[in-house]
Design a protein around this motif. Structure first.
Motif, short mmCIF file in Angstrom:
data_model
loop_
_atom_site.label_atom_id
_atom_site.label_comp_id
_atom_site.label_asym_id
_atom_site.label_seq_id
_atom_site.Cartn_x
_atom_site.Cartn_y
_atom_site.Cartn_z
N PRO A 1 0.82 -1.22 0.00
CA PRO A 1 0.00 0.00 0.00
C PRO A 1 0.85 1.26 0.00
CG PRO A 1 -0.08 -1.08 2.14
CD PRO A 1 0.70 -1.98 1.23
N ILE A 2 0.28 2.32 -0.60
CA ILE A 2 0.94 3.62 -0.54
C ILE A 2 0.47 4.41 0.68
CG2 ILE A 2 1.36 3.71 -3.02
CD1 ILE A 2 -0.94 5.80 -3.18
N ALA A 3 -0.73 4.06 1.20
CA ALA A 3 -1.26 4.73 2.38
C ALA A 3 -2.39 3.90 2.97
CB ALA A 3 -1.78 6.13 2.03
N SER A 4 -2.65 4.12 4.26
CA SER A 4 -3.79 3.49 4.91
C SER A 4 -4.39 4.49 5.89
CB SER A 4 -3.38 2.21 5.63
OG SER A 4 -2.55 2.50 6.73
N ALA A 5 -5.62 4.23 6.30
CA ALA A 5 -6.30 5.15 7.22
C ALA A 5 -7.20 4.36 8.16
CB ALA A 5 -7.13 6.16 6.43
N ARG A 6 -7.45 4.94 9.31
CA ARG A 6 -8.41 4.44 10.28
C ARG A 6 -9.36 5.57 10.59
NH1 ARG A 6 -3.78 3.47 10.83
NH2 ARG A 6 -3.28 4.99 12.40
N MET A 7 -10.66 5.29 10.56
CA MET A 7 -11.67 6.32 10.77
C MET A 7 -12.76 5.82 11.69
SD MET A 7 -11.72 7.44 6.85
CE MET A 7 -10.50 6.28 6.30
N ASN A 8 -13.32 6.73 12.46
CA ASN A 8 -14.46 6.43 13.30
C ASN A 8 -15.60 7.35 12.89
OD1 ASN A 8 -12.99 4.60 15.00
ND2 ASN A 8 -11.98 6.39 15.85
N TYR A 9 -16.81 6.79 12.83
CA TYR A 9 -17.98 7.53 12.41
C TYR A 9 -19.11 7.36 13.41
CZ TYR A 9 -15.85 7.87 7.79
OH TYR A 9 -15.00 8.14 6.75
#
Length: 128
Positions: free
Chosen positions: A114-122
């Motif tokens: 991967p070039i980037a990853s993310a973690r998100m909360n909604y």
């Protein structure tokens, strides 16, 4: 599924998949250019956020739908995005009654690099 205006600005398209949340594809273009030959970090982060939203919308559709509001976003940049199409996938890791946790990954040639990853909360407000 209709993407929001920001996704249209990035030139994102949806690749449907059987039984899974769709992939998003961002073409390399001047509108997502950072330094010469590389993607802008904001464009990569935007792609990851849109992939997470698409995955969450897909998961919520099975349960009657709902509205979402982001609580936080953390993006990890792993390598420079080059002048080629970039794919992204959102993965809902927890879908609770009022909160959802979503991960997203962006890659170019190889999903395992991967070039980037993310973690998100909604926050979620369910329709039904």
């Amino acid at each position: 599924m209709t993407l929001p205006p920001y996704a249209q600005l990035l030139g994102l398209t949806i690749e449907p998949r059987d039984g899974e949340a769709p992939l998003l594809v961002m073409p390399f273009a001047d509108s997502v250019l950072g330094r010469p030959g590389f993607l802008h970090g904001g464009a990569i982060a935007g792609l990851l956020e849109m992939a997470a939203i698409v995955a969450l919308d897909y998961a919520l559709a099975d349960e009657g739908g709902g509205r979402i509001k982001p609580v936080n976003v953390t993006v990890d940049f792993m390598r420079g995005g080059r002048d080629k199409p970039t794919l992204a996938e959102g993965i809902v890791t927890r879908l609770g009654t009022r909160v959802a946790n979503v991960e997203a990954v962006a890659w170019q040639d190889d999903r395992t690099k991967p070039i980037a990853s993310a973690r998100m909360n909604y926050l979620i407000v369910r329709d039904s």
